[in-house]
Design an enzyme around this catalytic site. Structure first.
Site, PDB file in Angstrom:
ATOM      1  CD  GLU A 109      -2.932  -2.787   7.027  1.00 25.92           C
ATOM      2  OE1 GLU A 109      -2.558  -2.933   6.653  1.00 25.92           O
ATOM      3  OE2 GLU A 109      -4.437  -1.543   6.901  1.00 25.92           O
TER       4      GLU A 109
ATOM      5  CG  ASN B   9      -1.335   1.315   1.529  1.00 23.68           C
ATOM      6  OD1 ASN B   9      -1.898   1.620   0.216  1.00 23.68           O
ATOM      7  ND2 ASN B   9      -2.343   1.658   2.329  1.00 23.68           N
ATOM      8  CD1 TRP B  10       3.739   1.166  -2.166  1.00 25.92           C
ATOM      9  CD2 TRP B  10       3.945   1.586  -4.034  1.00 25.92           C
ATOM     10  NE1 TRP B  10       5.098   0.219  -3.017  1.00 25.92           N
ATOM     11  CE2 TRP B  10       5.035   0.674  -4.108  1.00 25.92           C
ATOM     12  CE3 TRP B  10       4.080   2.611  -5.315  1.00 25.92           C
ATOM     13  CZ2 TRP B  10       5.664   0.558  -5.619  1.00 25.92           C
ATOM     14  CZ3 TRP B  10       5.074   1.283  -6.701  1.00 25.92           C
ATOM     15  CH2 TRP B  10       5.595   1.122  -6.804  1.00 25.92           C
ATOM     16  CE  LYS B  11      -0.870   2.439   4.592  1.00 24.45           C
ATOM     17  NZ  LYS B  11      -0.223   3.424   6.216  1.00 24.45           N
TER      18      LYS B  11
ATOM     19  CD  GLU C 191      -3.492   4.864   6.986  1.00 21.79           C
ATOM     20  OE1 GLU C 191      -2.570   5.257   5.455  1.00 21.79           O
ATOM     21  OE2 GLU C 191      -2.366   4.356   7.421  1.00 21.79           O
TER      22      GLU C 191
ATOM     23  CG  HIS D  57      -5.540   2.154   4.992  1.00 17.32           C
ATOM     24  ND1 HIS D  57      -5.428   2.247   5.632  1.00 17.32           N
ATOM     25  CD2 HIS D  57      -4.867   1.026   4.672  1.00 17.32           C
ATOM     26  CE1 HIS D  57      -3.838   2.461   5.814  1.00 17.32           C
ATOM     27  NE2 HIS D  57      -3.637   0.695   5.327  1.00 17.32           N
TER      28      HIS D  57
ATOM     29  N   GLY E 203       3.045  -0.861   4.037  1.00 13.51           N
ATOM     30  CA  GLY E 203       2.719   0.356   3.754  1.00 13.51           C
ATOM     31  C   GLY E 203       4.298   0.875   3.997  1.00 13.51           C
ATOM     32  N   GLY E 204       5.045   1.686   5.068  1.00 12.70           N
ATOM     33  CA  GLY E 204       5.909   1.869   4.978  1.00 12.70           C
ATOM     34  C   GLY E 204       7.618   1.360   4.215  1.00 12.70           C
TER      35      GLY E 204
ATOM     36  CB  SER F 187       4.763  -2.057  12.571  1.00 10.06           C
ATOM     37  OG  SER F 187       4.815  -0.885  12.405  1.00 10.06           O
TER      38      SER F 187
ATOM     39  N   GLY G 164       2.426   2.043  10.292  1.00  2.00           N
ATOM     40  CA  GLY G 164       3.163   3.264  11.102  1.00  2.00           C
ATOM     41  C   GLY G 164       3.860   3.585  12.106  1.00  2.00           C
TER      42      GLY G 164
HETATM   43  P1  13P Z   1       3.359   0.899   7.669  1.00  2.00           P
HETATM   44  O1  13P Z   1       3.303  -1.203   6.777  1.00  2.00           O
HETATM   45  O2  13P Z   1       3.844   1.760   7.497  1.00  2.00           O
HETATM   46  O3  13P Z   1       2.765   0.235   9.596  1.00  2.00           O
HETATM   47  O4  13P Z   1       1.782   0.912   7.209  1.00  2.00           O
HETATM   48  C1  13P Z   1       0.438  -0.781   7.090  1.00  2.00           C
HETATM   49  C2  13P Z   1      -0.594  -0.674   7.003  1.00  2.00           C
HETATM   50  O5  13P Z   1      -1.281   0.587   6.819  1.00  2.00           O
HETATM   51  C3  13P Z   1      -0.598  -1.530   5.152  1.00  2.00           C
HETATM   52  O6  13P Z   1      -1.909  -1.002   4.417  1.00  2.00           O
END
Ligand code: 13P
Length: 251
Positions: A170, A8-10, A99, A97, A236-237, A215, A176
């Site tokens: 999640e 997920n590149w957000k 967020e 998601h 994500g990150g 994470s 994050g």
């Molecule tokens: P991180 O891997 O940065 O914690 O993010 C997880 C995420 O929200 C994937 O959708």
């Protein structure tokens, strides 16, 4: 069942940056992707076509949107339909998601409408669920996961299962933050999700992939993927750099 390794590149990367990262990722992993792995990249909307283009010869790779609106077209300023996502090369979409739930304020009901509409339109969906730290500390994990799954899957019929849906667990407190849920917490939550899926769909509920997100890093991916009922990861990150995500894909 193939493990689903999702990025997920957000709201990161211009279209050009995303294309370059996708091309590097394919170069690092396409020839060595094990048969039991499948990769999906979720870039921001303007990067969808360039990323789909960069991955078109990479077997085992596909592309998905990070969000969708539950209508084919219409006066919905700022929104995008399943058909428009597919037109950009998407096979998948994320719904629910954390967020979008907690920053944008999406309701469980809207998440459910997006999920059902997208599947009916021909997309595969990764439905994201997870509890906040307050909910966990109040002993409400099971109740929250049940509510999010019941509402999120309300319109998803048994004949769409398991091919058209995956669930990503999640925990909001692990996204994050660098705070990964420990193996016992992941195993407990995934077992709960599995029970709820089997209660809803019967035997096919056992074949719905349940991903862990929060994470995930190259250093912990192998251990997480080996846990009971963990059928992939949503990253994500650590998915933003080709080198780092390639090590997770191949972990
Ligand atoms: P991180 O891997 O940065 O914690 O993010 C997880 C995420 O929200 C994937 O959708």
């Amino acid at each position: 069942m193939k493990k689903l390794m999702a990025a997920n590149w957000k709201m990161y990367k211009t279209a050009g940056e995303a294309r370059t990262t996708a091309a590097s990722l394919a170069a690092l992993t396409a020839d060595t992707l094990p048969d039991d792995r499948e990769v999906v990249i979720f870039p921001q909307f303007t990067a969808l076509s360039p990323v789909a283009d960069a991955l078109r010869h990479a077997a085992g790779y596909s592309v998905g949107g990070q969000d969708v609106y539950p209508a084919a077209e219409g006066a919905y300023t700022g929104e995008i339909s399943p058909g428009m996502l597919m037109d950009c090369g998407c096979a998948w979409v994320l719904t629910g998601h954390s967020e979008r739930r907690h920053v944008i304020g999406e309701s469980d009901e809207l998440v459910g409408a997006k999920t059902a509409f997208s599947i009916n339109a021909g997309l595969k969906v990764v439905l994201c669920i997870g509890e906040t730290i307050e909910e966990r500390e109040a002993g409400r994990l099971g109740e929250v996961l049940k509510r999010q799954l019941d509402t999120g899957l309300a319109g998803v019929k048994g004949d769409a299962v398991p091919a058209a849906i995956a669930v990503a667990y999640e925990p909001v407190w692990a996204i994050g933050t660098g705070k990964v849920a420990g193996p016992p917490e992941i195993v407990e939550a995934h077992a709960l999700v599995r029970q709820l899926l089997v209660a809803r769909y019967g035997q096919p509920g056992n074949a719905i992939r349940i991903l862990y997100g929060g994470s995930v890093k190259p250093e912990n991916a192998r251990e997480i993927i080996a846990l009971d009922n963990v059928d992939g990861v949503l990253v994500g990150g650590a998915s933003l750099q080709a080198d780092s995500f390639s090590r997770i894909i191949l972990a």
